[in-house]
Write a protein that holds these residues in place. Structure first.
Motif, PDB file in Angstrom:
ATOM      1  N   ILE A  81      -5.364  -5.309   6.527  1.00  0.00           N
ATOM      2  CA  ILE A  81      -4.048  -4.806   6.915  1.00  0.00           C
ATOM      3  C   ILE A  81      -3.668  -3.553   6.134  1.00  0.00           C
ATOM      4  CG2 ILE A  81      -1.566  -5.340   6.947  1.00  0.00           C
ATOM      5  CD1 ILE A  81      -2.397  -8.313   7.285  1.00  0.00           C
ATOM      6  N   GLY A  82      -4.014  -3.528   4.836  1.00  0.00           N
ATOM      7  CA  GLY A  82      -3.474  -2.481   3.985  1.00  0.00           C
ATOM      8  C   GLY A  82      -4.391  -1.341   3.623  1.00  0.00           C
ATOM      9  N   ALA A  83      -5.686  -1.483   3.866  1.00  0.00           N
ATOM     10  CA  ALA A  83      -6.644  -0.501   3.345  1.00  0.00           C
ATOM     11  C   ALA A  83      -6.366   0.917   3.832  1.00  0.00           C
ATOM     12  CB  ALA A  83      -8.065  -0.917   3.719  1.00  0.00           C
ATOM     13  N   ASP A  84      -5.977   1.070   5.077  1.00  0.00           N
ATOM     14  CA  ASP A  84      -5.792   2.408   5.644  1.00  0.00           C
ATOM     15  C   ASP A  84      -4.341   2.864   5.657  1.00  0.00           C
ATOM     16  OD1 ASP A  84      -8.529   2.710   6.129  1.00  0.00           O
ATOM     17  OD2 ASP A  84      -8.391   1.658   8.045  1.00  0.00           O
ATOM     18  N   ALA A  99       0.821  -1.211   0.000  1.00  0.00           N
ATOM     19  CA  ALA A  99       0.000   0.000   0.000  1.00  0.00           C
ATOM     20  C   ALA A  99       0.853   1.258   0.000  1.00  0.00           C
ATOM     21  CB  ALA A  99      -0.929  -0.011   1.212  1.00  0.00           C
ATOM     22  N   ALA A 100       1.899   1.285   0.794  1.00  0.00           N
ATOM     23  CA  ALA A 100       2.723   2.488   0.927  1.00  0.00           C
ATOM     24  C   ALA A 100       3.435   2.854  -0.370  1.00  0.00           C
ATOM     25  CB  ALA A 100       3.743   2.308   2.046  1.00  0.00           C
ATOM     26  N   ILE A 101       3.777   1.839  -1.178  1.00  0.00           N
ATOM     27  CA  ILE A 101       4.472   2.118  -2.436  1.00  0.00           C
ATOM     28  C   ILE A 101       3.509   2.264  -3.609  1.00  0.00           C
ATOM     29  CG2 ILE A 101       6.586   0.959  -1.693  1.00  0.00           C
ATOM     30  CD1 ILE A 101       5.795  -1.448  -3.401  1.00  0.00           C
ATOM     31  N   GLY A 102       2.208   1.998  -3.392  1.00  0.00           N
ATOM     32  CA  GLY A 102       1.260   2.021  -4.495  1.00  0.00           C
ATOM     33  C   GLY A 102       1.537   0.911  -5.481  1.00  0.00           C
ATOM     34  N   GLY A 103       1.808  -0.279  -4.951  1.00  0.00           N
ATOM     35  CA  GLY A 103       2.280  -1.391  -5.762  1.00  0.00           C
ATOM     36  C   GLY A 103       1.219  -2.050  -6.621  1.00  0.00           C
ATOM     37  N   SER A 104       1.686  -2.964  -7.447  1.00  0.00           N
ATOM     38  CA  SER A 104       0.865  -3.645  -8.437  1.00  0.00           C
ATOM     39  C   SER A 104      -0.168  -4.572  -7.805  1.00  0.00           C
ATOM     40  CB  SER A 104       1.776  -4.462  -9.363  1.00  0.00           C
ATOM     41  OG  SER A 104       1.043  -5.365 -10.154  1.00  0.00           O
ATOM     42  N   THR A 105      -1.354  -4.600  -8.410  1.00  0.00           N
ATOM     43  CA  THR A 105      -2.389  -5.545  -7.967  1.00  0.00           C
ATOM     44  C   THR A 105      -1.963  -6.992  -8.170  1.00  0.00           C
ATOM     45  OG1 THR A 105      -3.418  -5.325 -10.147  1.00  0.00           O
ATOM     46  CG2 THR A 105      -4.317  -3.974  -8.369  1.00  0.00           C
ATOM     47  N   ASN A 106      -1.012  -7.233  -9.068  1.00  0.00           N
ATOM     48  CA  ASN A 106      -0.536  -8.596  -9.283  1.00  0.00           C
ATOM     49  C   ASN A 106       0.126  -9.178  -8.041  1.00  0.00           C
ATOM     50  OD1 ASN A 106      -1.235  -9.123 -12.055  1.00  0.00           O
ATOM     51  ND2 ASN A 106       0.273  -7.579 -12.610  1.00  0.00           N
ATOM     52  N   ALA A 107       0.591  -8.317  -7.156  1.00  0.00           N
ATOM     53  CA  ALA A 107       1.210  -8.802  -5.925  1.00  0.00           C
ATOM     54  C   ALA A 107       0.240  -9.647  -5.106  1.00  0.00           C
ATOM     55  CB  ALA A 107       1.702  -7.628  -5.082  1.00  0.00           C
ATOM     56  N   VAL A 108      -1.049  -9.385  -5.240  1.00  0.00           N
ATOM     57  CA  VAL A 108      -2.037 -10.134  -4.456  1.00  0.00           C
ATOM     58  C   VAL A 108      -1.992 -11.617  -4.808  1.00  0.00           C
ATOM     59  CG1 VAL A 108      -4.491 -10.397  -3.929  1.00  0.00           C
ATOM     60  CG2 VAL A 108      -3.531  -8.107  -4.235  1.00  0.00           C
ATOM     61  N   GLY A 124      -4.418   1.193   0.163  1.00  0.00           N
ATOM     62  CA  GLY A 124      -4.266  -0.242  -0.020  1.00  0.00           C
ATOM     63  C   GLY A 124      -5.219  -0.806  -1.050  1.00  0.00           C
ATOM     64  N   ILE A 125      -5.035  -2.081  -1.355  1.00  0.00           N
ATOM     65  CA  ILE A 125      -5.932  -2.787  -2.254  1.00  0.00           C
ATOM     66  C   ILE A 125      -7.287  -2.942  -1.579  1.00  0.00           C
ATOM     67  CG2 ILE A 125      -6.324  -4.957  -3.479  1.00  0.00           C
ATOM     68  CD1 ILE A 125      -3.980  -3.355  -4.584  1.00  0.00           C
ATOM     69  N   ALA A 126      -8.351  -2.614  -2.291  1.00  0.00           N
ATOM     70  CA  ALA A 126      -9.704  -2.792  -1.756  1.00  0.00           C
ATOM     71  C   ALA A 126     -10.267  -4.120  -2.275  1.00  0.00           C
ATOM     72  CB  ALA A 126     -10.607  -1.644  -2.181  1.00  0.00           C
ATOM     73  N   VAL A 127     -10.799  -4.919  -1.371  1.00  0.00           N
ATOM     74  CA  VAL A 127     -11.388  -6.215  -1.716  1.00  0.00           C
ATOM     75  C   VAL A 127     -12.901  -6.054  -1.764  1.00  0.00           C
ATOM     76  CG1 VAL A 127     -11.669  -8.624  -1.022  1.00  0.00           C
ATOM     77  CG2 VAL A 127      -9.472  -7.463  -0.673  1.00  0.00           C
ATOM     78  N   LEU A 128     -13.474  -6.355  -2.901  1.00  0.00           N
ATOM     79  CA  LEU A 128     -14.913  -6.206  -3.114  1.00  0.00           C
ATOM     80  C   LEU A 128     -15.590  -7.563  -3.083  1.00  0.00           C
ATOM     81  CD1 LEU A 128     -14.660  -3.852  -6.236  1.00  0.00           C
ATOM     82  CD2 LEU A 128     -14.719  -3.165  -3.821  1.00  0.00           C
ATOM     83  N   ARG A 129     -16.805  -7.591  -2.550  1.00  0.00           N
ATOM     84  CA  ARG A 129     -17.628  -8.795  -2.594  1.00  0.00           C
ATOM     85  C   ARG A 129     -19.060  -8.378  -2.920  1.00  0.00           C
ATOM     86  NH1 ARG A 129     -14.763 -13.195  -0.699  1.00  0.00           N
ATOM     87  NH2 ARG A 129     -12.966 -12.694   0.619  1.00  0.00           N
TER      88      ARG A 129
END
Length: 570
Positions: free
Chosen positions: A293-296, A262-271, A370-375
């Motif tokens: 962990i990362g959203a905020d 999240a802090a580096i604005g990294g790639s979604t592929n990391a997930v 951070g990456i947001a997880v949607l459901r």
């Protein structure tokens, strides 16, 4: 404990004789009596241009290994060039990981130094090393230097997407676009944006698997070779300390990697890569952990595609450790590194030298990145979106679906001037998941319709069961699980259906009566677009690949198998 390599070399029997005799080739007698044998697993290849310089890096590693009393042994492993491999490099990540694991297990080595750079190479090396669990350490190949065109820095990948859209929108000539080609790649090294290659190099350090301070060093920088030499020396020490991936890659390490992402604005592929790696180790990590962990966590790194600068700037501004120091209070202090010391103990000397590149904690680029997880009804097992790369006005959106059944269908129709689409439409692309394509290609960041580009539209909500390049940007919902080819509701969406995206509420819903949806079956065109390989790796992959929320690993590769060889050679 004794050396693993002694199981091959010690003794006076015929097998030991053969092993020593064939491996001598100039080695001294004491090479086989108590000196650790360190494999240098290298993904150097001319067909992986971002890794083509790793031969030079391997020589520096070898010098360090030999200086510390070990025996360096270069081991070429499967190499994947992101820009070249068809149909998608992701199809082969698990194969590369499996081959790395098997080669390390089968050979008389006591430790391994992993040399990677391009997107899938570091994840596959880490997955393979974690599965065999020999002492291991990573040397990232490093980003390229910044190229310029017409006086403006070029971010490889990100500016390809941007400039190609400008051509389609009529604001850049095709001739000028092609002129930029020779300026895009200035030097050796991987992409200089915060794409997947840069992200996974930095996250390997956040996980503790890189000597702290080395990740992000530009590929042409002499300090990369200095760090490679030191890493070779360290690899010999890892054997004596019996420090293995399972002792470094703990849940605490994954916590730190998610904070760093999240802090580096990294790639979604990391997930998908982190989920797959955790699966190899038996570490409990779920999609929801990324959000929890990362959203905020604030975005501190001002790099493309979420910002302006490039990897060379990050290195001169203080580097990755300076970023981690700003979020030190969010890190797990117990997470160890290959040095044997906790990651947080390596942050004391780090400093930010350019606050425009690395923002202070109190003045972030975004307060929550951070990456947001949607459901929801369209993604029962989850989907993700990267708010830092999205348009704020589209994070809450309701629009009618425009559905494409395959990437071929998309390319055939997206520029049709009669296409029934407007800026509020939601572009839906399916059949691009792990099983359906196969391999989960980077096509989720669909190019916008030409007629909307000509009207000045530069972003739309896009939804896909595939991935997108880490260098890409836009309001893109991706990794939808289950994918359409696995029976997910994405396969039932019809053009004209209303879709509701609400990122703050973490929802992605298809506004269709549940009874109607339950009565639907996939269209023939949808099913016809799914992959149906009949042989080889693709058949094995489709039969055994897990969904994106599990890291898209193969089901029979989950969990490590250790370094023991089932049978001796005869």
């Amino acid at each position: 404990m004794g050396l693993r390599s002694a199981e091959w070399y010690a003794g006076d029997d015929r097998n030991a004789y053969i092993h020593r005799a064939w491996m001598r080739r100039g080695l001294p007698d004491d090479a086989f009596t108590g000196r650790p044998h360190v494999a240098i697993a290298t993904t150097a290849s001319d067909l992986t241009p971002c890794n083509s310089h790793l031969g030079e890096v391997a020589r520096s590693v070898a010098n360090g290994v030999y200086e510390a009393g070990g025996i360096p042994l270069e081991l070429p492993v499967v190499s994947l060039g992101e820009t070249l491999v068809r149909p998608t490099a992701m199809l082969w990540r698990n194969l590369a990981a499996m081959a790395t694991e098997e080669l390390l297990r089968a050979n008389p080595v006591d430790a391994v130094v992993l040399l990677g750079g391009c997107d899938k190479t570091i994840p596959s090396l880490l997955m393979g090393a974690a599965s065999v669990d020999l002492p291991a350490v990573v040397v990232p190949g490093g980003p390229m230097l910044t190229g310029t065109f017409r006086g403006v820095p070029l971010g490889c990948g990100t500016d390809v997407w941007r400039l190609s859209e400008e051509v389609r929108g009529g604001t850049l000539s095709e001739q000028d676009f092609l002129r930029s080609e020779s300026a895009m790649i200035r030097s050796r090294g991987h992409c200089n944006t915060m794409g997947t290659a840069s992200t996974m190099s930095l996250l390997a350090e956040a996980l503790g698997m890189v000597v702290p301070g080395l990740a992000g060093t530009p590929a042409p920088d002499s300090r990369l070779l200095e760090g490679a030499h030191g890493t070779g020396r360290l690899a010999v020490g890892l054997v004596a300390a019996d420090r293995r991936p399972s002792t470094v890659l703990t849940r605490a390490s994954f916590h730190n990697a998610i904070v760093a992402l999240a802090a580096i604005g990294g790639s979604t592929n990391a997930v998908v890569h982190l989920l797959a790696l955790a699966g190899r180790l038996g570490v409990e990590l779920t999609l929801d952990d990324f959000d929890r962990i990362g959203a905020d966590v604030p975005l501190l790194v001002n790099l493309q595609p979420a910002g302006r600068h490039l990897m060379e700037d990050l290195h001169r501004a203080g580097g990755f450790l300076a970023v981690l120091r700003e979020v030190r209070d969010l890190l797990d202090p117990d997470a160890l590194t290959v040095t044997g010391r906790p990651l947080v103990e390596h942050l004391d000397e780090a400093r930010v030298w350019d606050a425009d590149v690395i923002s202070p904690r109190g003045e972030p680029l975004l307060p929550a990145a951070g990456i947001a997880v949607l459901r929801g009804s369209l993604a029962p097992d989850g989907a993700i979106v990267k708010p830092a790369a999205a348009s704020a006005h589209l994070l809450r959106h309701r629009g009618r679906a425009l559905v494409f059944d395959s990437i071929e269908d998309f390319h055939a129709r997206i520029d049709d001037p009669d296409l029934d689409v407007d800026a509020d439409s939601v572009l839906v692309l399916r059949g691009c998941g792990p099983r359906g394509y196969p391999g989960m290609p980077e096509v989720a960041n669909m190019p916008l319709p030409t007629k909307l580009l000509e009207q000045g539209v530069r972003d739309m909500v896009r939804i896909c069961d595939g991935r997108m390049s880490g260098t890409a940007y836009g309001t893109v919902v991706l990794h939808v699980a289950p994918e359409a080819a696995a029976g997910g509701p994405l396969g039932l969406v019809r053009t004209g259906d209303w879709i509701v995206l609400d990122v703050p509420a973490r929802r992605l819903d298809l506004d269709v009566d549940p009874a109607e949806l339950a009565a639907r079956t996939p269209d023939e065109a949808t099913v016809a677009g799914y992959a149906r390989p009949t042989r080889g790796w693709e058949r094995l992959y489709v039969d055994h690949v897990q969904q994106a929320d599990r890291g898209a690993d193969l089901d029979f590769l989950v969990g490590s198998s250790g370094s023991a060889v089932s049978r001796e050679s005869h």
